[in-house]
Write an enzyme that holds these catalytic residues in place. Sequence first.
Site, mmCIF file in Angstrom:
data_model
loop_
_atom_site.group_PDB
_atom_site.id
_atom_site.type_symbol
_atom_site.label_atom_id
_atom_site.label_comp_id
_atom_site.label_asym_id
_atom_site.label_seq_id
_atom_site.Cartn_x
_atom_site.Cartn_y
_atom_site.Cartn_z
ATOM 1 N N LEU A 60 23.436 -68.499 20.432
ATOM 2 C CA LEU A 60 22.612 -67.542 21.166
ATOM 3 C C LEU A 60 22.983 -66.152 20.666
ATOM 4 C CD1 LEU A 60 22.789 -68.664 24.930
ATOM 5 C CD2 LEU A 60 20.891 -69.021 23.345
ATOM 6 N N ASP A 61 22.012 -65.234 20.663
ATOM 7 C CA ASP A 61 22.301 -63.841 20.315
ATOM 8 C C ASP A 61 23.325 -63.256 21.287
ATOM 9 O OD1 ASP A 61 20.287 -64.127 18.456
ATOM 10 O OD2 ASP A 61 18.817 -62.954 19.583
ATOM 11 N N ARG A 62 24.018 -62.232 20.829
ATOM 12 C CA ARG A 62 25.009 -61.545 21.660
ATOM 13 C C ARG A 62 24.421 -61.126 23.018
ATOM 14 N NH1 ARG A 62 29.430 -57.937 20.598
ATOM 15 N NH2 ARG A 62 29.062 -58.172 18.348
#
Length: 230
Positions: A60-62
Amino acid sequence: MTDPIDLAPRLLHRDAMMLILDKPAGLAVHAAGKGDDHLGLHLESLRFGLPRAPELAHRLDRDTSGCLVLGRHRQALKRLGEMFAEGAVEKTYWAVVVGTPPGEAGVIETPLSKIEAKHGWRMKVDPRGQPSVTEWRLLGRTERLSWLECKPRTGRTHQIRVHLASIGLPIVGDHVYGLGTATLVADRLHLHARSVSVPFKPRKPPIVATAPVPPHMVECLTACGWPGEG
């Protein structure tokens, strides 16, 4: 040195093969540079007696919160990796976007590729890029904002963010693909991995987990008609 985060209270599912974690927004899953804080530094608390800490089955993105699947050992990671590669795992995201979608539901099928630049990288729509498919459905709206359910059918980096921006619907708080429009509404990304369905065992029901809405998204979702948890 970064103080370890106790992630156990954020577990949505635990069994002998895998864990599903409610990842907090703002925590990267990998280090971007030397000394960066990231999820890998905090996974020791999730060993639960096994000789190794769990590892990521996907990413998942930050700044994206919500459901993140972890494999507890090599056999589980191999099986999960195959399932994600085959598209067998269904991921459902909630996004709050600026604008009104063209209808109640739709599919975005535009190839994506990565742009390398001096000050970093980003993704872009590119006819020569990798095939990318995102299904979306309108769940609620205000005059300016819309609440969408998104199901990515491919797993490209930043896929939902780029796809929605490409049809004029940047995600609220997106500083890369919505700067100047979406960032005026809120400063933090309004993209949440709401649920995941993992059919780990062929003849048994899939394992399903749902992550609660993070605090920073409550105001915009409520304005769009979200009735709250439960």
